[in-house]
Design a protein around this motif. Structure first.
Motif, PDB file in Angstrom:
ATOM      1  N   GLY A 141      21.521  31.281 -70.455  1.00  0.00           N
ATOM      2  CA  GLY A 141      21.156  30.392 -69.372  1.00  0.00           C
ATOM      3  C   GLY A 141      22.243  29.365 -69.109  1.00  0.00           C
ATOM      4  O   GLY A 141      23.352  29.435 -69.646  1.00  0.00           O
ATOM      5  N   THR A 142      21.894  28.384 -68.279  1.00  0.00           N
ATOM      6  CA  THR A 142      22.867  27.390 -67.832  1.00  0.00           C
ATOM      7  C   THR A 142      22.248  26.003 -67.840  1.00  0.00           C
ATOM      8  O   THR A 142      21.073  25.845 -67.502  1.00  0.00           O
ATOM      9  CB  THR A 142      23.355  27.727 -66.402  1.00  0.00           C
ATOM     10  N   VAL A 143      23.046  25.011 -68.238  1.00  0.00           N
ATOM     11  CA  VAL A 143      22.631  23.610 -68.200  1.00  0.00           C
ATOM     12  C   VAL A 143      23.676  22.827 -67.419  1.00  0.00           C
ATOM     13  O   VAL A 143      24.866  22.898 -67.731  1.00  0.00           O
ATOM     14  CB  VAL A 143      22.496  23.014 -69.618  1.00  0.00           C
ATOM     15  N   PHE A 144      23.229  22.103 -66.397  1.00  0.00           N
ATOM     16  CA  PHE A 144      24.101  21.200 -65.659  1.00  0.00           C
ATOM     17  C   PHE A 144      23.673  19.766 -65.947  1.00  0.00           C
ATOM     18  O   PHE A 144      22.507  19.423 -65.773  1.00  0.00           O
ATOM     19  CB  PHE A 144      24.018  21.445 -64.148  1.00  0.00           C
ATOM     20  N   GLU A 145      24.621  18.950 -66.384  1.00  0.00           N
ATOM     21  CA  GLU A 145      24.387  17.518 -66.582  1.00  0.00           C
ATOM     22  C   GLU A 145      25.282  16.763 -65.595  1.00  0.00           C
ATOM     23  O   GLU A 145      26.511  16.850 -65.677  1.00  0.00           O
ATOM     24  CB  GLU A 145      24.714  17.102 -68.011  1.00  0.00           C
ATOM     25  N   VAL A 146      24.659  16.040 -64.680  1.00  0.00           N
ATOM     26  CA  VAL A 146      25.386  15.283 -63.669  1.00  0.00           C
ATOM     27  C   VAL A 146      25.146  13.797 -63.916  1.00  0.00           C
ATOM     28  O   VAL A 146      24.003  13.360 -64.059  1.00  0.00           O
ATOM     29  CB  VAL A 146      24.905  15.658 -62.243  1.00  0.00           C
ATOM     30  N   SER A 147      26.205  13.022 -63.968  1.00  0.00           N
ATOM     31  CA  SER A 147      26.059  11.585 -64.228  1.00  0.00           C
ATOM     32  C   SER A 147      26.961  10.790 -63.291  1.00  0.00           C
ATOM     33  O   SER A 147      27.935  11.310 -62.732  1.00  0.00           O
ATOM     34  CB  SER A 147      26.391  11.253 -65.682  1.00  0.00           C
ATOM     35  N   ASN A 148      26.619   9.500 -63.138  1.00  0.00           N
ATOM     36  CA  ASN A 148      27.400   8.575 -62.300  1.00  0.00           C
ATOM     37  C   ASN A 148      27.611   9.103 -60.887  1.00  0.00           C
ATOM     38  O   ASN A 148      28.729   9.092 -60.356  1.00  0.00           O
ATOM     39  CB  ASN A 148      28.760   8.277 -62.950  1.00  0.00           C
ATOM     40  N   LEU A 149      26.525   9.552 -60.260  1.00  0.00           N
ATOM     41  CA  LEU A 149      26.614  10.103 -58.918  1.00  0.00           C
ATOM     42  C   LEU A 149      27.149   9.065 -57.931  1.00  0.00           C
ATOM     43  O   LEU A 149      26.696   7.919 -57.922  1.00  0.00           O
ATOM     44  CB  LEU A 149      25.229  10.590 -58.478  1.00  0.00           C
ATOM     45  N   PHE A 150      28.109   9.470 -57.107  1.00  0.00           N
ATOM     46  CA  PHE A 150      28.746   8.649 -56.074  1.00  0.00           C
ATOM     47  C   PHE A 150      29.527   7.460 -56.647  1.00  0.00           C
ATOM     48  O   PHE A 150      29.793   6.496 -55.925  1.00  0.00           O
ATOM     49  CB  PHE A 150      27.712   8.128 -55.066  1.00  0.00           C
ATOM     50  N   PHE A 151      29.940   7.528 -57.914  1.00  0.00           N
ATOM     51  CA  PHE A 151      30.667   6.405 -58.500  1.00  0.00           C
ATOM     52  C   PHE A 151      32.007   6.169 -57.803  1.00  0.00           C
ATOM     53  O   PHE A 151      32.512   5.041 -57.782  1.00  0.00           O
ATOM     54  CB  PHE A 151      30.894   6.632 -60.008  1.00  0.00           C
ATOM     55  N   ASN A 152      32.568   7.222 -57.215  1.00  0.00           N
ATOM     56  CA  ASN A 152      33.869   7.093 -56.549  1.00  0.00           C
ATOM     57  C   ASN A 152      33.741   7.045 -55.029  1.00  0.00           C
ATOM     58  O   ASN A 152      34.743   7.099 -54.312  1.00  0.00           O
ATOM     59  CB  ASN A 152      34.797   8.242 -56.964  1.00  0.00           C
ATOM     60  N   THR A 153      32.520   6.971 -54.533  1.00  0.00           N
ATOM     61  CA  THR A 153      32.282   6.806 -53.088  1.00  0.00           C
ATOM     62  C   THR A 153      31.278   5.672 -52.906  1.00  0.00           C
ATOM     63  O   THR A 153      30.109   5.908 -52.589  1.00  0.00           O
ATOM     64  CB  THR A 153      31.746   8.105 -52.451  1.00  0.00           C
ATOM     65  N   PRO A 154      31.706   4.431 -53.109  1.00  0.00           N
ATOM     66  CA  PRO A 154      30.770   3.294 -53.090  1.00  0.00           C
ATOM     67  C   PRO A 154      30.032   3.126 -51.771  1.00  0.00           C
ATOM     68  O   PRO A 154      28.901   2.644 -51.757  1.00  0.00           O
ATOM     69  CB  PRO A 154      31.675   2.090 -53.382  1.00  0.00           C
ATOM     70  N   ALA A 155      30.636   3.546 -50.660  1.00  0.00           N
ATOM     71  CA  ALA A 155      29.940   3.413 -49.379  1.00  0.00           C
ATOM     72  C   ALA A 155      28.682   4.276 -49.354  1.00  0.00           C
ATOM     73  O   ALA A 155      27.621   3.850 -48.887  1.00  0.00           O
ATOM     74  CB  ALA A 155      30.869   3.808 -48.233  1.00  0.00           C
ATOM     75  N   ARG A 156      28.794   5.497 -49.890  1.00  0.00           N
ATOM     76  CA  ARG A 156      27.627   6.380 -49.923  1.00  0.00           C
ATOM     77  C   ARG A 156      26.583   5.858 -50.914  1.00  0.00           C
ATOM     78  O   ARG A 156      25.376   5.916 -50.660  1.00  0.00           O
ATOM     79  CB  ARG A 156      28.049   7.801 -50.307  1.00  0.00           C
ATOM     80  N   LEU A 157      27.032   5.318 -52.031  1.00  0.00           N
ATOM     81  CA  LEU A 157      26.109   4.747 -53.017  1.00  0.00           C
ATOM     82  C   LEU A 157      25.361   3.559 -52.421  1.00  0.00           C
ATOM     83  O   LEU A 157      24.153   3.384 -52.648  1.00  0.00           O
ATOM     84  CB  LEU A 157      26.904   4.318 -54.261  1.00  0.00           C
ATOM     85  N   LYS A 158      26.069   2.774 -51.650  1.00  0.00           N
ATOM     86  CA  LYS A 158      25.470   1.579 -51.047  1.00  0.00           C
ATOM     87  C   LYS A 158      24.323   1.929 -50.108  1.00  0.00           C
ATOM     88  O   LYS A 158      23.334   1.186 -50.017  1.00  0.00           O
ATOM     89  CB  LYS A 158      26.556   0.806 -50.293  1.00  0.00           C
TER      90      LYS A 158
END
Length: 292
Positions: A141-158
């Motif tokens: 099987g497969t495991v995806f761990e995603v962290s710090n989403l949009f950390f390098n696109t602050p406008a989208r995070l905002k």
């Protein structure tokens, strides 16, 4: 002097990522659809901080070997489409080869996978860095761990919505995937609390009960129709189960959750003598039509 210049690949990837990954629920949708395409029987989704902290998607599908685990981070690399003729008969949920590269462009990703034909593979991805590849346990099987989403696109995070709104979007996304595929056991955990769990017994009514509870299930009528080039089945509610919004009028086309104005309008017209104005019923309708 020329005013038009080619963008750096890193910048182009950030812009392209915005077309696929709009919010945390978009990440979950793309990763879970890949798990479904990998013929998984059990899919676990774990989320913290409304997806802005971590997103974990774990499945027991057929996994990937080392070469495929590396290739899946390349844009437009896909196992699901080989020629332009395949576009006329798409049987998978994902096919563009954009999801994983787009997620990796705006977050930190750790992929752990194994196809049980050898040692497992772990791939760590950070934007604008080389992939780090190492051995992993041989778990199918497969495991995806995603962290710090949009950390390098602050406008989208905002411009993400409130914690509550993003959490609701995540729940709704996984609910729709679970209802579209009652043959797969889904488990959704948010901030350590289990939201729902389905059995994967391919029983749509049981799946509705696990998500919406007994009261709704006890008020549903089954519907079914076989046509020449299509079929549909599902459940519609008694008039006493009604809501102020159309969000619980659910339509699935070949297992995909869709919105179709004409279908909703036909259902509303059928209920109009039984419901007060601006009240809408609950229904789950599954359409099966040839993919071409």
């Amino acid at each position: 002097m020329s005013r038009i210049e080619l963008m750096r690949p890193e910048l182009a990837n950030l812009i392209a990522a915005g077309e696929v990954i709009e919010r945390p629920s978009s990440v979950i949708k793309e990763l879970v659809e890949n798990s479904i395409d990998a013929e998984s029987k059990n899919i676990y989704v774990g989320v913290t901080d409304a997806g802005k902290g971590t997103i974990l998607v774990k499945d027991d599908g057929y996994g990937m070997d080392r070469e495929d685990a590396i290739h899946c981070f390349l844009r437009h690399a896909s196992s699901k489409i080989k020629t332009e003729f395949d576009l006329n008969r798409i049987h998978t949920l994902g096919f563009r080869g954009e999801a994983i590269p787009s997620i990796a462009a705006v977050s930190k990703v750790v992929l752990t996978t194994c196809s049980l034909t050898g040692v497992g593979t772990r791939v760590e991805s950070n934007p604008n860095e080389e992939l780090r590849v190492s051995d992993a346990p041989s778990r199918k099987g497969t495991v995806f761990e995603v962290s710090n989403l949009f950390f390098n696109t602050p406008a989208r995070l905002k411009y993400l919505r409130s914690q509550q709104a993003e959490t609701y979007s995540i729940i709704e996304t996984v609910e729709h995937l679970a209802l579209g595929f009652p043959n797969i056991a889904f488990s959704l955990v948010i901030d350590g609390r289990e939201i729902f769990r389905t059995s994967g017994r391919n029983d749509l009514l049981e799946c509705i009960q696990k998500i919406y509870g007994n009261t709704i299930v006890q008020s549903l009528y089954p519907i079914k129709k076989e046509g020449v080039a299509y079929s549909f089945s599902g459940f519609i509610s008694k008039p006493e189960i009604n809501y102020s919004r159309r969000k619980d009028m659910l339509t699935f086309l070949n297992h995909r959750s869709i919105y179709d104005y004409k279908i909703n309008k036909a259902i509303e017209d059928a209920y109009k003598d039984y419901l007060p104005p601006l009240r809408y019923p609950f229904d789950v309708i599954c359409l099966d039509i040839d993919s071409s």
